[in-house]
Design a protein around this motif. Structure first.
Motif, PDB file in Angstrom:
ATOM      1  N   ILE A  42       0.835  -1.204   0.000  1.00 25.88           N
ATOM      2  CA  ILE A  42       0.000   0.000   0.000  1.00 25.88           C
ATOM      3  C   ILE A  42       0.870   1.255   0.000  1.00 25.88           C
ATOM      4  CG2 ILE A  42      -1.604   1.379   1.388  1.00 25.88           C
ATOM      5  CD1 ILE A  42      -2.907  -1.349   2.204  1.00 25.88           C
ATOM      6  N   VAL A  43       1.829   1.323   0.919  1.00 25.21           N
ATOM      7  CA  VAL A  43       2.670   2.524   1.042  1.00 25.21           C
ATOM      8  C   VAL A  43       3.539   2.729  -0.193  1.00 25.21           C
ATOM      9  CG1 VAL A  43       4.589   3.557   2.326  1.00 25.21           C
ATOM     10  CG2 VAL A  43       2.656   2.582   3.556  1.00 25.21           C
ATOM     11  N   MET A  44       4.218   1.670  -0.627  1.00 28.52           N
ATOM     12  CA  MET A  44       5.138   1.823  -1.752  1.00 28.52           C
ATOM     13  C   MET A  44       4.390   2.104  -3.059  1.00 28.52           C
ATOM     14  SD  MET A  44       7.883   1.792  -0.100  1.00 28.52           S
ATOM     15  CE  MET A  44       9.120   1.906  -1.367  1.00 28.52           C
ATOM     16  N   ALA A  45       3.234   1.490  -3.259  1.00 28.63           N
ATOM     17  CA  ALA A  45       2.442   1.770  -4.463  1.00 28.63           C
ATOM     18  C   ALA A  45       1.892   3.191  -4.425  1.00 28.63           C
ATOM     19  CB  ALA A  45       1.308   0.758  -4.611  1.00 28.63           C
ATOM     20  N   ALA A  46       1.363   3.607  -3.276  1.00 23.59           N
ATOM     21  CA  ALA A  46       0.818   4.966  -3.155  1.00 23.59           C
ATOM     22  C   ALA A  46       1.908   6.011  -3.390  1.00 23.59           C
ATOM     23  CB  ALA A  46       0.171   5.164  -1.790  1.00 23.59           C
ATOM     24  N   LEU A  47       3.079   5.772  -2.823  1.00 24.66           N
ATOM     25  CA  LEU A  47       4.188   6.706  -3.015  1.00 24.66           C
ATOM     26  C   LEU A  47       4.606   6.752  -4.484  1.00 24.66           C
ATOM     27  CD1 LEU A  47       6.261   8.672  -1.910  1.00 24.66           C
ATOM     28  CD2 LEU A  47       7.670   6.701  -1.223  1.00 24.66           C
ATOM     29  N   LEU A  48       4.682   5.604  -5.114  1.00 19.33           N
ATOM     30  CA  LEU A  48       5.068   5.556  -6.523  1.00 19.33           C
ATOM     31  C   LEU A  48       4.020   6.249  -7.405  1.00 19.33           C
ATOM     32  CD1 LEU A  48       7.215   4.672  -8.483  1.00 19.33           C
ATOM     33  CD2 LEU A  48       6.146   2.412  -8.565  1.00 19.33           C
ATOM     34  N   LEU A  49       2.756   6.021  -7.120  1.00 20.03           N
ATOM     35  CA  LEU A  49       1.689   6.699  -7.858  1.00 20.03           C
ATOM     36  C   LEU A  49       1.781   8.214  -7.686  1.00 20.03           C
ATOM     37  CD1 LEU A  49      -1.265   4.290  -7.037  1.00 20.03           C
ATOM     38  CD2 LEU A  49      -0.281   4.696  -9.308  1.00 20.03           C
ATOM     39  N   ALA A  50       2.061   8.652  -6.461  1.00 24.57           N
ATOM     40  CA  ALA A  50       2.182  10.092  -6.192  1.00 24.57           C
ATOM     41  C   ALA A  50       3.379  10.693  -6.927  1.00 24.57           C
ATOM     42  CB  ALA A  50       2.299  10.338  -4.693  1.00 24.57           C
ATOM     43  N   ILE A  51       4.497   9.982  -6.909  1.00 23.30           N
ATOM     44  CA  ILE A  51       5.693  10.489  -7.592  1.00 23.30           C
ATOM     45  C   ILE A  51       5.453  10.611  -9.093  1.00 23.30           C
ATOM     46  CG2 ILE A  51       8.070   9.917  -8.262  1.00 23.30           C
ATOM     47  CD1 ILE A  51       8.390   8.709  -5.394  1.00 23.30           C
ATOM     48  N   ILE A  52       4.965   9.538  -9.696  1.00 23.24           N
ATOM     49  CA  ILE A  52       4.803   9.517 -11.153  1.00 23.24           C
ATOM     50  C   ILE A  52       3.634  10.400 -11.606  1.00 23.24           C
ATOM     51  CG2 ILE A  52       4.301   8.051 -13.159  1.00 23.24           C
ATOM     52  CD1 ILE A  52       5.728   5.767 -11.623  1.00 23.24           C
ATOM     53  N   GLY A  53       2.508  10.243 -10.936  1.00 26.98           N
ATOM     54  CA  GLY A  53       1.314  10.950 -11.373  1.00 26.98           C
ATOM     55  C   GLY A  53       1.217  12.390 -10.922  1.00 26.98           C
ATOM     56  N   LEU A  54       1.553  12.661  -9.655  1.00 26.09           N
ATOM     57  CA  LEU A  54       1.388  14.010  -9.119  1.00 26.09           C
ATOM     58  C   LEU A  54       2.641  14.863  -9.258  1.00 26.09           C
ATOM     59  CD1 LEU A  54      -0.646  13.143  -5.883  1.00 26.09           C
ATOM     60  CD2 LEU A  54      -1.514  13.963  -8.087  1.00 26.09           C
ATOM     61  N   CYS A  55       3.771  14.333  -8.818  1.00 24.71           N
ATOM     62  CA  CYS A  55       5.016  15.120  -8.878  1.00 24.71           C
ATOM     63  C   CYS A  55       5.515  15.284 -10.312  1.00 24.71           C
ATOM     64  CB  CYS A  55       6.106  14.477  -8.033  1.00 24.71           C
ATOM     65  SG  CYS A  55       5.732  14.432  -6.277  1.00 24.71           S
ATOM     66  N   ASN A  56       5.587  14.165 -11.033  1.00 23.00           N
ATOM     67  CA  ASN A  56       6.148  14.198 -12.385  1.00 23.00           C
ATOM     68  C   ASN A  56       5.092  14.460 -13.461  1.00 23.00           C
ATOM     69  OD1 ASN A  56       8.452  13.589 -11.003  1.00 23.00           O
ATOM     70  ND2 ASN A  56       8.605  11.490 -11.715  1.00 23.00           N
ATOM     71  N   LYS A  57       3.826  14.419 -13.061  1.00 24.83           N
ATOM     72  CA  LYS A  57       2.702  14.726 -13.954  1.00 24.83           C
ATOM     73  C   LYS A  57       2.741  13.948 -15.277  1.00 24.83           C
ATOM     74  CE  LYS A  57       1.912  19.422 -12.174  1.00 24.83           C
ATOM     75  NZ  LYS A  57       2.258  19.125 -10.860  1.00 24.83           N
ATOM     76  N   VAL A  58       3.100  12.690 -15.180  1.00 23.98           N
ATOM     77  CA  VAL A  58       3.159  11.832 -16.361  1.00 23.98           C
ATOM     78  C   VAL A  58       1.731  11.504 -16.797  1.00 23.98           C
ATOM     79  CG1 VAL A  58       3.892   9.575 -17.202  1.00 23.98           C
ATOM     80  CG2 VAL A  58       5.394  10.888 -15.714  1.00 23.98           C
ATOM     81  N   SER A  59       1.475  11.550 -18.097  1.00 19.18           N
ATOM     82  CA  SER A  59       0.117  11.283 -18.573  1.00 19.18           C
ATOM     83  C   SER A  59       0.047  10.168 -19.615  1.00 19.18           C
ATOM     84  CB  SER A  59      -0.500  12.559 -19.155  1.00 19.18           C
ATOM     85  OG  SER A  59       0.298  13.050 -20.206  1.00 19.18           O
ATOM     86  N   ASP A  60       1.181   9.738 -20.142  1.00 17.88           N
ATOM     87  CA  ASP A  60       1.138   8.659 -21.137  1.00 17.88           C
ATOM     88  C   ASP A  60       1.668   7.358 -20.524  1.00 17.88           C
ATOM     89  OD1 ASP A  60       4.180   8.261 -22.539  1.00 17.88           O
ATOM     90  OD2 ASP A  60       3.820  10.143 -21.449  1.00 17.88           O
ATOM     91  N   PHE A  61       1.139   6.252 -21.030  1.00 16.70           N
ATOM     92  CA  PHE A  61       1.451   4.942 -20.472  1.00 16.70           C
ATOM     93  C   PHE A  61       2.942   4.622 -20.549  1.00 16.70           C
ATOM     94  CE2 PHE A  61       2.028   0.374 -20.507  1.00 16.70           C
ATOM     95  CZ  PHE A  61       1.283  -0.005 -19.402  1.00 16.70           C
TER      96      PHE A  61
END
Length: 164
Positions: free
Chosen positions: A64-83
């Motif tokens: 839970i923690v590591m996935a949530a952190l990874l999602l936050a880094i990639i999606g929120l911090c890095n704002k990645v939008s493509d697969f």
């Protein structure tokens, strides 16, 4: 920026292990090779149910923690939008974590630190052989390639929901 994020990711990983073990290596018995666990049960230090409970509790919190952190880094911090970009970043983080666990945590911290000694089991090797470690890390490399696709799918899917 990615290097700093990787360091934070690995520090959270390390902190989770330390919190799970606290100040008693027996709390981390679920991380030890199966032979060590069996001996701990045989000499009455712990029972199988307690080992399984510790493993489940840690692994649920860990994922839970590591996935949530990874999602936050990639999606929120890095704002990645493509697969593709999300997948490549997820692969990078998960594979670095995988090999960090093998080399730094297992081969460095566990092998050379008295912290991991369990009274009554000092004669046992707490870490796998180099061959076993490479086999495990290679197997986990494949698992994390699949996990990275799941993370990338969530990032892209949630990004699509936000922008819709």
């Amino acid at each position: 920026m990615i290097a700093v994020q990787l360091i934070v990711y690995l520090l959270v990983f390390t902190l989770m292990v330390k919190i799970a073990v606290r100040d008693n290596a027996l709390n981390g018995i679920c991380f030890y090779p199966r032979e060590v666990q069996k001996r701990a049960v045989e000499i009455g230090l712990i029972d199988e149910a307690a080992i399984n409970k510790k493993r489940k509790r840690f692994m649920i919190a860990f994922y839970i923690v590591m996935a949530a952190l990874l999602l936050a880094i990639i999606g929120l911090c890095n704002k990645v939008s493509d697969f593709k970009s999300a997948y490549l970043q997820a692969v990078l983080f998960l594979e670095v974590m995988n090999w960090y666990d093998g080399f730094v945590i297992d081969e460095g911290w566990v092998r050379f630190s008295r912290f991991w000694d369990i009274p009554g089991l000092e004669d046992m090797d707490y870490v796998q052989s180099w061959a076993q470690m490479f086999k495990k890390r290679t197997y986990l490399t494949v698992i994390w390639l699949i996990g990275a696709a799941m993370i990338a799918g969530i990032v892209v899917g949630s990004r699509a929901l936000i922008t819709a």
